[in-house]
Design a protein around this motif. Sequence first.
Motif, PDB file in Angstrom:
ATOM      1  N   GLU A   1       0.823  -1.212   0.000  1.00  0.00           N
ATOM      2  CA  GLU A   1       0.000   0.000   0.000  1.00  0.00           C
ATOM      3  C   GLU A   1       0.858   1.264   0.000  1.00  0.00           C
ATOM      4  O   GLU A   1       0.333   2.364   0.175  1.00  0.00           O
ATOM      5  CB  GLU A   1      -0.894   0.024   1.234  1.00  0.00           C
ATOM      6  CG  GLU A   1      -1.864  -1.127   1.340  1.00  0.00           C
ATOM      7  CD  GLU A   1      -2.703  -1.042   2.612  1.00  0.00           C
ATOM      8  OE1 GLU A   1      -3.691  -0.274   2.613  1.00  0.00           O
ATOM      9  OE2 GLU A   1      -2.361  -1.726   3.591  1.00  0.00           O
TER      10      GLU A   1
ATOM     11  N   LEU B   1       3.171   3.794  -1.889  1.00  0.00           N
ATOM     12  CA  LEU B   1       3.637   4.301  -3.171  1.00  0.00           C
ATOM     13  C   LEU B   1       5.118   4.676  -3.146  1.00  0.00           C
ATOM     14  O   LEU B   1       5.765   4.706  -4.193  1.00  0.00           O
ATOM     15  CB  LEU B   1       2.802   5.509  -3.603  1.00  0.00           C
ATOM     16  CG  LEU B   1       1.352   5.227  -4.020  1.00  0.00           C
ATOM     17  CD1 LEU B   1       0.651   6.535  -4.366  1.00  0.00           C
ATOM     18  CD2 LEU B   1       1.296   4.257  -5.190  1.00  0.00           C
TER      19      LEU B   1
ATOM     20  N   ARG C   1      -8.886   3.748  -6.604  1.00  0.00           N
ATOM     21  CA  ARG C   1      -8.285   5.068  -6.391  1.00  0.00           C
ATOM     22  C   ARG C   1      -6.779   4.943  -6.167  1.00  0.00           C
ATOM     23  O   ARG C   1      -6.003   5.779  -6.633  1.00  0.00           O
ATOM     24  CB  ARG C   1      -8.955   5.770  -5.204  1.00  0.00           C
ATOM     25  CG  ARG C   1     -10.347   6.294  -5.527  1.00  0.00           C
ATOM     26  CD  ARG C   1     -10.890   7.175  -4.431  1.00  0.00           C
ATOM     27  NE  ARG C   1     -11.168   6.395  -3.215  1.00  0.00           N
ATOM     28  CZ  ARG C   1     -11.637   6.915  -2.088  1.00  0.00           C
ATOM     29  NH1 ARG C   1     -11.877   8.221  -2.001  1.00  0.00           N
ATOM     30  NH2 ARG C   1     -11.882   6.152  -1.038  1.00  0.00           N
ATOM     31  N   PHE C   2      -6.384   3.884  -5.462  1.00  0.00           N
ATOM     32  CA  PHE C   2      -4.959   3.627  -5.288  1.00  0.00           C
ATOM     33  C   PHE C   2      -4.301   3.350  -6.639  1.00  0.00           C
ATOM     34  O   PHE C   2      -3.164   3.776  -6.893  1.00  0.00           O
ATOM     35  CB  PHE C   2      -4.761   2.437  -4.343  1.00  0.00           C
ATOM     36  CG  PHE C   2      -3.323   2.088  -4.086  1.00  0.00           C
ATOM     37  CD1 PHE C   2      -2.538   2.884  -3.275  1.00  0.00           C
ATOM     38  CD2 PHE C   2      -2.758   0.959  -4.652  1.00  0.00           C
ATOM     39  CE1 PHE C   2      -1.204   2.566  -3.026  1.00  0.00           C
ATOM     40  CE2 PHE C   2      -1.435   0.623  -4.416  1.00  0.00           C
ATOM     41  CZ  PHE C   2      -0.642   1.430  -3.598  1.00  0.00           C
TER      42      PHE C   2
ATOM     43  N   TYR D   1      -5.199   4.580  -9.576  1.00  0.00           N
ATOM     44  CA  TYR D   1      -4.998   5.859 -10.270  1.00  0.00           C
ATOM     45  C   TYR D   1      -3.780   6.594  -9.721  1.00  0.00           C
ATOM     46  O   TYR D   1      -2.994   7.190 -10.467  1.00  0.00           O
ATOM     47  CB  TYR D   1      -6.249   6.734 -10.126  1.00  0.00           C
ATOM     48  CG  TYR D   1      -7.372   6.369 -11.064  1.00  0.00           C
ATOM     49  CD1 TYR D   1      -7.218   6.499 -12.444  1.00  0.00           C
ATOM     50  CD2 TYR D   1      -8.594   5.897 -10.580  1.00  0.00           C
ATOM     51  CE1 TYR D   1      -8.242   6.169 -13.309  1.00  0.00           C
ATOM     52  CE2 TYR D   1      -9.626   5.563 -11.442  1.00  0.00           C
ATOM     53  CZ  TYR D   1      -9.445   5.691 -12.804  1.00  0.00           C
ATOM     54  OH  TYR D   1     -10.464   5.355 -13.657  1.00  0.00           O
ATOM     55  N   ALA D   2      -3.614   6.545  -8.391  1.00  0.00           N
ATOM     56  CA  ALA D   2      -2.457   7.203  -7.781  1.00  0.00           C
ATOM     57  C   ALA D   2      -1.155   6.529  -8.217  1.00  0.00           C
ATOM     58  O   ALA D   2      -0.138   7.208  -8.426  1.00  0.00           O
ATOM     59  CB  ALA D   2      -2.593   7.176  -6.257  1.00  0.00           C
ATOM     60  N   LEU D   3      -1.176   5.210  -8.367  1.00  0.00           N
ATOM     61  CA  LEU D   3       0.023   4.500  -8.810  1.00  0.00           C
ATOM     62  C   LEU D   3       0.379   4.886 -10.241  1.00  0.00           C
ATOM     63  O   LEU D   3       1.564   5.086 -10.561  1.00  0.00           O
ATOM     64  CB  LEU D   3      -0.182   2.990  -8.705  1.00  0.00           C
ATOM     65  CG  LEU D   3       0.979   2.126  -9.215  1.00  0.00           C
ATOM     66  CD1 LEU D   3       2.267   2.441  -8.467  1.00  0.00           C
ATOM     67  CD2 LEU D   3       0.634   0.643  -9.105  1.00  0.00           C
TER      68      LEU D   3
ATOM     69  N   GLU E   1      -0.132   7.700 -11.677  1.00  0.00           N
ATOM     70  CA  GLU E   1       0.465   9.026 -11.606  1.00  0.00           C
ATOM     71  C   GLU E   1       1.891   8.963 -11.046  1.00  0.00           C
ATOM     72  O   GLU E   1       2.785   9.670 -11.526  1.00  0.00           O
ATOM     73  CB  GLU E   1      -0.424   9.942 -10.752  1.00  0.00           C
ATOM     74  CG  GLU E   1      -1.767  10.232 -11.412  1.00  0.00           C
ATOM     75  CD  GLU E   1      -2.749  10.945 -10.487  1.00  0.00           C
ATOM     76  OE1 GLU E   1      -2.360  11.214  -9.307  1.00  0.00           O
ATOM     77  OE2 GLU E   1      -3.878  11.216 -10.916  1.00  0.00           O
ATOM     78  N   LYS E   2       2.102   8.109 -10.051  1.00  0.00           N
ATOM     79  CA  LYS E   2       3.434   7.970  -9.473  1.00  0.00           C
ATOM     80  C   LYS E   2       4.417   7.402 -10.494  1.00  0.00           C
ATOM     81  O   LYS E   2       5.565   7.871 -10.593  1.00  0.00           O
ATOM     82  CB  LYS E   2       3.363   7.047  -8.251  1.00  0.00           C
ATOM     83  CG  LYS E   2       4.696   6.853  -7.528  1.00  0.00           C
ATOM     84  CD  LYS E   2       5.138   8.128  -6.836  1.00  0.00           C
ATOM     85  CE  LYS E   2       6.355   7.888  -5.975  1.00  0.00           C
ATOM     86  NZ  LYS E   2       6.790   9.113  -5.263  1.00  0.00           N
TER      87      LYS E   2
ATOM     88  N   GLU F   1       5.350  10.045 -12.889  1.00  0.00           N
ATOM     89  CA  GLU F   1       6.250  10.995 -12.232  1.00  0.00           C
ATOM     90  C   GLU F   1       7.681  10.458 -12.184  1.00  0.00           C
ATOM     91  O   GLU F   1       8.649  11.207 -12.387  1.00  0.00           O
ATOM     92  CB  GLU F   1       5.740  11.260 -10.814  1.00  0.00           C
ATOM     93  CG  GLU F   1       6.608  12.160  -9.963  1.00  0.00           C
ATOM     94  CD  GLU F   1       6.108  12.203  -8.532  1.00  0.00           C
ATOM     95  OE1 GLU F   1       6.941  12.092  -7.603  1.00  0.00           O
ATOM     96  OE2 GLU F   1       4.880  12.341  -8.337  1.00  0.00           O
TER      97      GLU F   1
ATOM     98  N   ARG G   1      -5.598   7.333 -18.228  1.00  0.00           N
ATOM     99  CA  ARG G   1      -5.078   8.129 -17.110  1.00  0.00           C
ATOM    100  C   ARG G   1      -3.610   8.511 -17.303  1.00  0.00           C
ATOM    101  O   ARG G   1      -3.178   9.592 -16.870  1.00  0.00           O
ATOM    102  CB  ARG G   1      -5.223   7.336 -15.814  1.00  0.00           C
ATOM    103  CG  ARG G   1      -4.846   8.109 -14.556  1.00  0.00           C
ATOM    104  CD  ARG G   1      -5.820   9.258 -14.296  1.00  0.00           C
ATOM    105  NE  ARG G   1      -5.700   9.805 -12.960  1.00  0.00           N
ATOM    106  CZ  ARG G   1      -6.727  10.126 -12.191  1.00  0.00           C
ATOM    107  NH1 ARG G   1      -7.959   9.944 -12.635  1.00  0.00           N
ATOM    108  NH2 ARG G   1      -6.536  10.632 -10.997  1.00  0.00           N
ATOM    109  N   SER G   2      -2.833   7.629 -17.937  1.00  0.00           N
ATOM    110  CA  SER G   2      -1.406   7.891 -18.091  1.00  0.00           C
ATOM    111  C   SER G   2      -1.181   9.122 -18.959  1.00  0.00           C
ATOM    112  O   SER G   2      -1.877   9.346 -19.954  1.00  0.00           O
ATOM    113  CB  SER G   2      -0.712   6.685 -18.724  1.00  0.00           C
ATOM    114  OG  SER G   2       0.657   6.944 -18.939  1.00  0.00           O
TER     115      SER G   2
END
Length: 408
Positions: free
Chosen positions: A173, A175, A213-214, A216-218, A220-221, A224, A245-246
């Motif tokens: 869990e 990131l 939701r996790f 989507y955050a991954l 984005e990470k 990045e 999303r990417s």
Amino acid sequence: MPKKTDRHRPEPTSHTEPDLAKAKAVSIACGRRRFLIGLGALASAPLWPALRSAEAKAPAAAHWPGYADAMVIDALGGPGEYAAEPYAALSDKALADVRASGLSAVNVTVSGVGSYAKNPDETIRNIAYWNAQIAAHPDRLMLVRTAEQLALAKASGRLGLIYGFQDATPIGEDLDQVERFDQFGVRVFQLTYNRRNLVGDGCLEPGNAGLSRFGYALVEKLNEQRLLIDLAHGGERTTREAIARSNGPVAISHTGCAALAALPRNKTDTELRELAAKGGVAGIYLMPFLRIKGQPTADDLIAHIEHAINVCGEDHVGIGSDGTLSPIDFNDEFRRKHAADVADRRARGISAPGEEPDVYTFLPDLNSADRLDTLAGLLARRGHSDARIAKILGGNFARLFATAWSPA
């Protein structure tokens, strides 16, 4: 490992029809492959003795003149022999096959799959193992983290190892673990492996719930950190939502076309089009999922490659074999081990439809270390241009890696 009939093969368009003189020039050299492909269309367990006898008597395979100069990338595979013990040092045969393959680079899986409890430790052990193999054989292997190192691997005649995940479970869990594994050399992150995890649904989940939701955050990470997202084994919604999303192109490192074989491990035309529209690349595998039933052969592989070209365009198709670089020694020991592996995967709930104890994870007429050279020869005989073949063999994945890994 993974709507129309699975035996459908698109006819080549006029710009891919082979020149008659060229067809005559390679007809004798390709005789072995044509013969085996014809047999392979009927392949089943009782035919294996006939296949092996035909292979022993057949003439030499055709190869592609441009192979030695091409950037050749297997988007999912690795050095080694199928029957080798876990964490055993690479054998002399495996190292000889590295050289014989002509590969420039391969995405080798370092993650565990399907278990949160053991995957972090297992992943670290896998990375340590491959680091040790690189240190032991610096004349044959090198770690690849950048596009420049990929070019160096090709120029120096070494096999570049690109560390990749086939499941996001090693990060749990947290990131911040993405940065940790980035420092360890991991450059490709597959989000799911067949089943549901905290990121999203794999391709075997009936709910097809897509990214969390996790998840989507991954995504984005990973953007990045300039790491490549891989959507093989993902459910349809997970795949499409991650592409959308990417902020850059993504990969489907090893898959087939659902339009030719409607199995969960294969991707629909919609997924393939959206991948290509974002600049991504799909690697076609050498796996049982190329057919609904029976043993696939090079004929099936080429059908999936050509369908993907028709859907995605030639700039978005590559190869991700999903197998060992060394050829399979097809004997009783292999058959027993394969059946045991299928039973184990079923017990763990990660086996996909199409995995059967009597359908094998290699193509009999491409069962050699230099299989991609032979495949290139078969594509040339089908009338595909040298430029297109070079893209499929690795040029497209080389471009994708350079784009995904470059500084923002």
